[in-house]
Design an enzyme around this catalytic site. Structure first.
Site, PDB file in Angstrom:
ATOM      1  N   TRP A 139       0.828  -1.206   0.000  1.00 48.42           N
ATOM      2  CA  TRP A 139       0.000   0.000   0.000  1.00 48.42           C
ATOM      3  C   TRP A 139       0.862   1.256   0.000  1.00 48.42           C
ATOM      4  CZ3 TRP A 139      -0.520   4.188   3.243  1.00 48.42           C
ATOM      5  CH2 TRP A 139      -1.634   5.002   3.022  1.00 48.42           C
ATOM      6  N   ASP A 158      -6.055  -2.695  -1.513  1.00 50.54           N
ATOM      7  CA  ASP A 158      -5.958  -2.961  -0.075  1.00 50.54           C
ATOM      8  C   ASP A 158      -6.407  -1.783   0.773  1.00 50.54           C
ATOM      9  OD1 ASP A 158      -4.884  -5.577  -0.316  1.00 50.54           O
ATOM     10  OD2 ASP A 158      -2.926  -4.732  -0.792  1.00 50.54           O
ATOM     11  N   ASP A 159      -6.732  -0.665   0.150  1.00 54.60           N
ATOM     12  CA  ASP A 159      -7.105   0.533   0.896  1.00 54.60           C
ATOM     13  C   ASP A 159      -8.560   0.433   1.349  1.00 54.60           C
ATOM     14  OD1 ASP A 159      -6.081   3.632   1.223  1.00 54.60           O
ATOM     15  OD2 ASP A 159      -8.247   3.451   1.051  1.00 54.60           O
ATOM     16  N   LEU A 160      -8.752   0.297   2.661  1.00 55.57           N
ATOM     17  CA  LEU A 160     -10.096   0.113   3.208  1.00 55.57           C
ATOM     18  C   LEU A 160     -10.972   1.334   2.961  1.00 55.57           C
ATOM     19  CD1 LEU A 160     -12.052  -1.637   4.827  1.00 55.57           C
ATOM     20  CD2 LEU A 160     -11.075  -0.653   6.918  1.00 55.57           C
ATOM     21  N   LEU A 162     -10.868   3.387   0.515  1.00 53.49           N
ATOM     22  CA  LEU A 162     -11.256   3.422  -0.892  1.00 53.49           C
ATOM     23  C   LEU A 162     -12.403   2.454  -1.155  1.00 53.49           C
ATOM     24  CD1 LEU A 162     -10.609   4.552  -3.704  1.00 53.49           C
ATOM     25  CD2 LEU A 162      -8.987   2.663  -3.996  1.00 53.49           C
TER      26      LEU A 162
END
Length: 212
Positions: A139, A158-160, A162
């Site tokens: 990330w 993997d960006d929560l 987003l």
């Protein structure tokens, strides 16, 4: 191509609005905003390590105290390696983050990591080389691709935050899996970075940093 190029940004926005009507509405709602690349490859990575897993205000306070140790600047790798650990801990850095920054500095000093050379490498190779540094995960490398190198087609699945934004914008019943999110992004290529930046801007949480 670079995100800092206004022509690329215009072309990318046009492409996204043409190929994804739901995203088009989100883009129109957000409206235009200014995107600028961050200066300093090494400085950006040091800041990213300090900000990891911390709330924005707390991380900024630690970064400010850290810089005060060096007259308001991010220290050079050589300067950092000469600094006593107790001094670094007094600024609020955890032993783990001290070791992460040390690993980054040692790799640079030994010539194992050529940060400026990353600009000439493809995205996957940049991620691979940065991922080898302790404390720099995929990330973080993807944020480096977007905010420092200005790469146009980065999709940080993997960006929560987003994925939460995608859930809200697309009216999904549950948080999309990585696979589902990649399917949503099918028509965004080769401008996934611009789509990502706009989705971040739709977030309702005002204290969430848009930057990495």
């Amino acid at each position: 191509m670079s995100l800092a190029d206004k022509r690329i940004w215009r072309n990318g926005t046009r492409h996204l609005k043409k190929n994804d009507k739901t995203l088009a509405r989100a883009i129109d709602k957000v409206g235009p905003f200014k995107f600028e690349l961050e200066d300093g490859y090494y400085e950006s990575l040091v800041g990213a390590i300090i900000f990891q897993q911390l709330a924005g205000k707390a991380a900024q306070a630690i970064l400010n105290r850290f810089k005060q140790l060096y007259n308001g600047n991010i220290p050079s790798p050589e300067e950092y390696l000469r600094t006593d650990e107790s001094k670094l801990r007094s600024a609020g850095l955890s032993p783990q983050k001290i070791s992460y920054i040390r690993d980054l500095c040692q790799r640079i000093e030994k010539g194992e990591l050529d940060l400026k050379g990353l600009r000439d490498l493809p995205d996957d190779e940049v991620v691979s080389r940065l991922d080898a540094v302790k404390g720099i995960v995929r990330w973080t490398a993807e944020m480096f691709l977007i905010f420092v190198l200005g790469r146009t087609d980065v999709l940080p699945v993997d960006d929560l935050g987003l994925r939460k934004a995608a859930k809200r914008v697309y009216g999904l019943r549950k948080l999309p899996s990585k696979e589902r999110f990649e399917t949503l992004a099918t028509n965004w290529h080769p401008y996934c970075s611009i789509a990502t930046l706009y989705l971040w801007r739709t977030r309702e949480e005002p204290d969430d940093p848009v930057k990495w």
